[in-house]
Design an enzyme around this catalytic site. Structure first.
Site: not given
Ligand code: CP
Ligand code: NVA
Length: 309
Positions: A108, A135, A138, A227, A267, A293
């Site tokens: 990530r 993502h 997800q 989101d 998400c 997930r």
């Molecule tokens: N939805 C998601 O990716 O959650 P986290 O940021 O908690 O991993």
């Molecule tokens: N769009 C959000 C998703 C978190 C899972 C971010 O990037 O923070």
């Protein structure tokens, strides 16, 4: 060996194969506890190395359970404890070590180029666990959830996104092309997609419509996605942006303009873009969405490691 970086680069048939495998595996686990291993332990002996340069709850936990249920193990690296983050070691050398010690790498990151750079030097698969531009794990999992609940292929459903033009939406757009579903996007004009994204949509002749009116965007929707308005590391004037999204809040009234059996997905984590009485209502399937997930990421791991049935 295959990477899992962006949905747009993965053939539809492979994405569908991953979902079919996840469905089979999930149905076989009904009576098993979280840490019990799937029959045959297909990833016995494999190590998934994870690294999070940004916060995570769900992705971290779901990849942990995913590899454990396949008979493997996982180790999470803290970037602040690596030489890499302090300019003390190159991505090239770090990647060589990861490849010698691990079987797959989940990253990530706040920098899309880093995913490409790691990919160049790794000899094990790399999985994108969220980047500024996408993502993918997800959204593939969310398609699984939609089809599980609606008991129909997503290609026969109307999907709506209400919210920012962000990484999660980019993956949803890629998915709408790969899985051929109609997608309405409700977003203030100021936050419309980049020229590159508009070109991608046009080149793929998909049915993606963009509205600057949330009410119009949800008309006929089977599923409404949302989101956070402010994503992690979103360098904007937060108050101003939140204000510009005021008319895009998901409340009961907005939900009532969609189909009667419309479901709500998010998400997580959430901000103030959705009212509690929607988020905690029967229409909301966010907890099932989060748990799925695990199942989809198991099949992604099998795909990457060449073990998909
Ligand atoms: N939805 C998601 O990716 O959650 P986290 O940021 O908690 O991993
Ligand atoms: N769009 C959000 C998703 C978190 C899972 C971010 O990037 O923070």
């Amino acid at each position: 060996m295959r990477n899992f970086l962006n949905l747009k680069d993965i053939p539809s048939r492979d994405l569908k194969k991953i979902l079919a495998d996840a469905k089979k595996r999930k149905s076989l686990r009904k009576k098993l506890d979280n840490l019990e291993v799937d029959k045959g332990a297909p990833l016995r002996g494999k190590l998934l190395i994870q690294m999070f340069e940004k916060s995570s709850l769900r992705t971290r936990l779901s990849f942990y359970l995913a590899i454990k249920q396949l008979g493997g193990s996982t180790l999470t690296l803290r970037p602040d404890e690596l030489h890499l983050s302090k300019d003390g070691e190159s991505i090239q050398d770090t990647a060589k070590i990861l490849s010698n010690f691990g079987s797959a790498f989940m990253l990530r990151t706040d920098n899309d180029k880093k995913l490409e750079e790691f990919k160049k030097y790794l000899s094990i698969p790399i999985i994108n666990g969220l980047s500024p531009s996408s993502h993918p794990t997800q959204i593939l999992s969310d398609i699984f959830t939609v089809e599980e609940i609606k008991k129909k292929p997503i290609s026969s459903l109307n999907i709506t996104w209400i919210g920012d033009f962000n990484n999660v939406l980019n993956s949803l757009i890629a998915a709408s092309i790969k899985f051929s579903f109609k997608l309405n996007i409700g977003c203030p004009t100021k936050y419309k997609p980049s020229k590159k994204m508009i070109k991608y949509i046009e080149n793929n002749k998909n049915k993606i419509l963009i509205f600057d009116d949330a009410k119009k965007a949800v008309k006929g929707a089977d599923v409404i996605f949302s989101d956070k308005v402010i994503s992690m590391n979103d360098k904007v004037n937060k108050l101003k942006k939140l204000n510009q999204f005021k008319k895009f809040k998901i409340n009961k009234k907005l939900m009532s303009l969609a189909k009667k059996d419309c479901i709500f997905l998010h998400c997580l984590p959430r901000g103030k873009e959705v009212d509690d009485n929607v988020f905690l209502s029967k229409q909301s399937k966010v907890w099932q969405q989060a748990l799925n997930r695990v199942h989809v990421q198991k099949s992604i791991l099998l795909y990457c490691l060449g073990k998909l049935r």
